[in-house]
Motif scaffolding. Structure first.
Motif, PDB file in Angstrom:
ATOM      1  N   MET A  91     -26.662 -40.762  18.489  1.00  0.00           N
ATOM      2  CA  MET A  91     -27.454 -40.408  19.663  1.00  0.00           C
ATOM      3  C   MET A  91     -28.708 -39.642  19.203  1.00  0.00           C
ATOM      4  O   MET A  91     -28.647 -38.836  18.275  1.00  0.00           O
ATOM      5  CB  MET A  91     -26.635 -39.543  20.621  1.00  0.00           C
ATOM      6  CG  MET A  91     -25.368 -40.216  21.149  1.00  0.00           C
ATOM      7  SD  MET A  91     -25.707 -41.642  22.184  1.00  0.00           S
ATOM      8  CE  MET A  91     -26.224 -40.846  23.675  1.00  0.00           C
ATOM      9  N   TRP A  92     -29.795 -39.905  19.871  1.00  0.00           N
ATOM     10  CA  TRP A  92     -31.067 -39.274  19.539  1.00  0.00           C
ATOM     11  C   TRP A  92     -31.470 -38.308  20.645  1.00  0.00           C
ATOM     12  O   TRP A  92     -31.346 -38.608  21.827  1.00  0.00           O
ATOM     13  CB  TRP A  92     -32.172 -40.320  19.359  1.00  0.00           C
ATOM     14  CG  TRP A  92     -31.921 -41.247  18.225  1.00  0.00           C
ATOM     15  CD1 TRP A  92     -31.372 -42.474  18.278  1.00  0.00           C
ATOM     16  CD2 TRP A  92     -32.215 -40.987  16.856  1.00  0.00           C
ATOM     17  NE1 TRP A  92     -31.299 -43.024  17.032  1.00  0.00           N
ATOM     18  CE2 TRP A  92     -31.813 -42.133  16.122  1.00  0.00           C
ATOM     19  CE3 TRP A  92     -32.783 -39.907  16.159  1.00  0.00           C
ATOM     20  CZ2 TRP A  92     -31.967 -42.232  14.755  1.00  0.00           C
ATOM     21  CZ3 TRP A  92     -32.932 -40.017  14.796  1.00  0.00           C
ATOM     22  CH2 TRP A  92     -32.527 -41.163  14.095  1.00  0.00           C
ATOM     23  N   LYS A  93     -31.955 -37.158  20.236  1.00  0.00           N
ATOM     24  CA  LYS A  93     -32.347 -36.139  21.185  1.00  0.00           C
ATOM     25  C   LYS A  93     -33.722 -36.467  21.766  1.00  0.00           C
ATOM     26  O   LYS A  93     -34.692 -36.631  21.038  1.00  0.00           O
ATOM     27  CB  LYS A  93     -32.370 -34.770  20.502  1.00  0.00           C
ATOM     28  CG  LYS A  93     -32.482 -33.603  21.456  1.00  0.00           C
ATOM     29  CD  LYS A  93     -32.296 -32.281  20.726  1.00  0.00           C
ATOM     30  CE  LYS A  93     -32.332 -31.115  21.694  1.00  0.00           C
ATOM     31  NZ  LYS A  93     -32.113 -29.830  21.002  1.00  0.00           N
ATOM     32  N   HIS A  94     -33.797 -36.545  23.102  1.00  0.00           N
ATOM     33  CA  HIS A  94     -35.056 -36.838  23.788  1.00  0.00           C
ATOM     34  C   HIS A  94     -35.576 -35.632  24.555  1.00  0.00           C
ATOM     35  O   HIS A  94     -36.719 -35.611  24.976  1.00  0.00           O
ATOM     36  CB  HIS A  94     -34.872 -38.013  24.765  1.00  0.00           C
ATOM     37  CG  HIS A  94     -34.939 -39.342  24.097  1.00  0.00           C
ATOM     38  ND1 HIS A  94     -35.814 -40.324  24.471  1.00  0.00           N
ATOM     39  CD2 HIS A  94     -34.240 -39.850  23.047  1.00  0.00           C
ATOM     40  CE1 HIS A  94     -35.654 -41.385  23.709  1.00  0.00           C
ATOM     41  NE2 HIS A  94     -34.703 -41.125  22.837  1.00  0.00           N
ATOM     42  N   ASP A 145     -30.996 -33.845  26.648  1.00  0.00           N
ATOM     43  CA  ASP A 145     -31.110 -35.281  26.910  1.00  0.00           C
ATOM     44  C   ASP A 145     -30.911 -36.054  25.609  1.00  0.00           C
ATOM     45  O   ASP A 145     -31.740 -36.001  24.705  1.00  0.00           O
ATOM     46  CB  ASP A 145     -32.504 -35.571  27.501  1.00  0.00           C
ATOM     47  CG  ASP A 145     -32.680 -37.029  27.891  1.00  0.00           C
ATOM     48  OD1 ASP A 145     -31.669 -37.756  27.967  1.00  0.00           O
ATOM     49  OD2 ASP A 145     -33.836 -37.432  28.108  1.00  0.00           O
ATOM     50  N   PHE A 146     -29.791 -36.764  25.490  1.00  0.00           N
ATOM     51  CA  PHE A 146     -29.472 -37.558  24.303  1.00  0.00           C
ATOM     52  C   PHE A 146     -29.371 -39.022  24.706  1.00  0.00           C
ATOM     53  O   PHE A 146     -28.719 -39.355  25.696  1.00  0.00           O
ATOM     54  CB  PHE A 146     -28.159 -37.081  23.675  1.00  0.00           C
ATOM     55  CG  PHE A 146     -28.237 -35.685  23.116  1.00  0.00           C
ATOM     56  CD1 PHE A 146     -28.632 -35.475  21.812  1.00  0.00           C
ATOM     57  CD2 PHE A 146     -27.935 -34.585  23.907  1.00  0.00           C
ATOM     58  CE1 PHE A 146     -28.720 -34.191  21.289  1.00  0.00           C
ATOM     59  CE2 PHE A 146     -28.021 -33.301  23.403  1.00  0.00           C
ATOM     60  CZ  PHE A 146     -28.413 -33.099  22.091  1.00  0.00           C
ATOM     61  N   ARG A 147     -30.008 -39.882  23.898  1.00  0.00           N
ATOM     62  CA  ARG A 147     -29.984 -41.324  24.191  1.00  0.00           C
ATOM     63  C   ARG A 147     -29.708 -42.096  22.912  1.00  0.00           C
ATOM     64  O   ARG A 147     -29.832 -41.575  21.806  1.00  0.00           O
ATOM     65  CB  ARG A 147     -31.318 -41.761  24.805  1.00  0.00           C
ATOM     66  CG  ARG A 147     -31.641 -41.023  26.092  1.00  0.00           C
ATOM     67  CD  ARG A 147     -32.937 -41.491  26.692  1.00  0.00           C
ATOM     68  NE  ARG A 147     -33.328 -40.641  27.807  1.00  0.00           N
ATOM     69  CZ  ARG A 147     -34.419 -40.809  28.522  1.00  0.00           C
ATOM     70  NH1 ARG A 147     -35.257 -41.787  28.230  1.00  0.00           N
ATOM     71  NH2 ARG A 147     -34.701 -39.997  29.517  1.00  0.00           N
ATOM     72  N   ASP A 148     -29.397 -43.385  23.081  1.00  0.00           N
ATOM     73  CA  ASP A 148     -29.084 -44.204  21.906  1.00  0.00           C
ATOM     74  C   ASP A 148     -30.337 -44.820  21.277  1.00  0.00           C
ATOM     75  O   ASP A 148     -30.250 -45.502  20.258  1.00  0.00           O
ATOM     76  CB  ASP A 148     -28.081 -45.302  22.274  1.00  0.00           C
ATOM     77  CG  ASP A 148     -28.560 -46.199  23.407  1.00  0.00           C
ATOM     78  OD1 ASP A 148     -29.670 -45.957  23.920  1.00  0.00           O
ATOM     79  OD2 ASP A 148     -27.831 -47.129  23.768  1.00  0.00           O
ATOM     80  N   SER A 149     -31.522 -44.585  21.853  1.00  0.00           N
ATOM     81  CA  SER A 149     -32.769 -45.116  21.284  1.00  0.00           C
ATOM     82  C   SER A 149     -33.590 -43.972  20.694  1.00  0.00           C
ATOM     83  O   SER A 149     -33.631 -42.866  21.233  1.00  0.00           O
ATOM     84  CB  SER A 149     -33.577 -45.840  22.368  1.00  0.00           C
ATOM     85  OG  SER A 149     -33.942 -44.937  23.393  1.00  0.00           O
ATOM     86  N   PHE A 150     -34.277 -44.274  19.587  1.00  0.00           N
ATOM     87  CA  PHE A 150     -35.124 -43.282  18.925  1.00  0.00           C
ATOM     88  C   PHE A 150     -36.545 -43.357  19.480  1.00  0.00           C
ATOM     89  O   PHE A 150     -37.080 -44.446  19.678  1.00  0.00           O
ATOM     90  CB  PHE A 150     -35.147 -43.529  17.412  1.00  0.00           C
ATOM     91  CG  PHE A 150     -36.110 -42.633  16.685  1.00  0.00           C
ATOM     92  CD1 PHE A 150     -35.795 -41.301  16.451  1.00  0.00           C
ATOM     93  CD2 PHE A 150     -37.334 -43.115  16.256  1.00  0.00           C
ATOM     94  CE1 PHE A 150     -36.682 -40.465  15.789  1.00  0.00           C
ATOM     95  CE2 PHE A 150     -38.228 -42.291  15.589  1.00  0.00           C
ATOM     96  CZ  PHE A 150     -37.901 -40.963  15.363  1.00  0.00           C
TER      97      PHE A 150
END
Length: 200
Positions: A1-4, A8-13
């Motif tokens: 997971m990437w921190k946005h 807020d963590f998402r699977d996209s960078f």
């Protein structure tokens, strides 16, 4: 997971989100719009940024390294950024010709006054674009000619330097396809109108 974001963590960078999270945010400086604008050229913008930050290797800066460098255009004993742009008689002559009547009156040779006047954007939209572009291109070409005098012993008259700057500006204006953009329509005509009546 990437921190946005903070939580807020998402699977996209996202490089944009990552940069926003790791950088130390600060307020925009007043001269931001002078240096970074859509019609600018990155190569010229970098040199203008270095000049604004007073990071160019002028004679005053290399004096700290034990070297003495007078102004190569007029012989002033101490070559500072403020002297080079545009207190030097040679560069001020170039600046007067390059800027034309974009200021509405005679340009000031003082660096801080010039930067403040461009930042204030007291002119119309097209004139403001042309003024910022003239500022960047003049800084770049004056620095290149200064280095040619220093390293290659090549000197050119101010009139020839003015022609090079004018040609570069016209090429950049053409590359914006101003004639297809409602926001830029008339940009070249505005540039040509500044060439007619130069106030000295």
């Amino acid at each position: 997971m990437w921190k946005h974001g903070q939580d807020d963590f998402r699977d996209s960078f996202s490089s944009n989100k990552t940069w926003s999270l790791i950088r130390d945010p600060r307020e925009n400086v007043a001269w931001y719009c002078v240096n970074w604008f859509p019609q600018g050229v990155p190569r010229f913008a970098i040199f203008a940024w270095l000049a604004i930050k007073d990071r160019l290797s002028t004679g005053a800066r290399i004096r700290n390294w034990g070297l003495m460098q007078p102004c190569l255009f007029c012989g002033e004993p101490v070559e500072t950024r403020d002297h080079l742009y545009f207190a030097c008689p040679y560069t001020y002559t170039v600046w007067i010709e390059v800027v034309g009547n974009l200021f509405g009156d005679a340009p000031d040779p003082d660096w801080e006054t010039t930067l403040e006047r461009i930042t204030a954007r007291e002119t119309g939209r097209l004139s403001a674009i042309l003024l910022r572009l003239a500022f960047q291109v003049a800084i770049y070409y004056i620095w290149i000619k200064r280095n040619n005098r220093r390293h290659n012993h090549i000197s050119k008259p101010a009139s020839q330097l003015c022609r090079e700057i004018d040609k570069t500006k016209r090429n950049r204006i053409l590359s914006t396809k101003y004639y297809e953009s409602p926001k830029l329509y008339g940009l070249m005509q505005c540039w040509f109108s500044t060439r007619g009546a130069i106030i000295v």
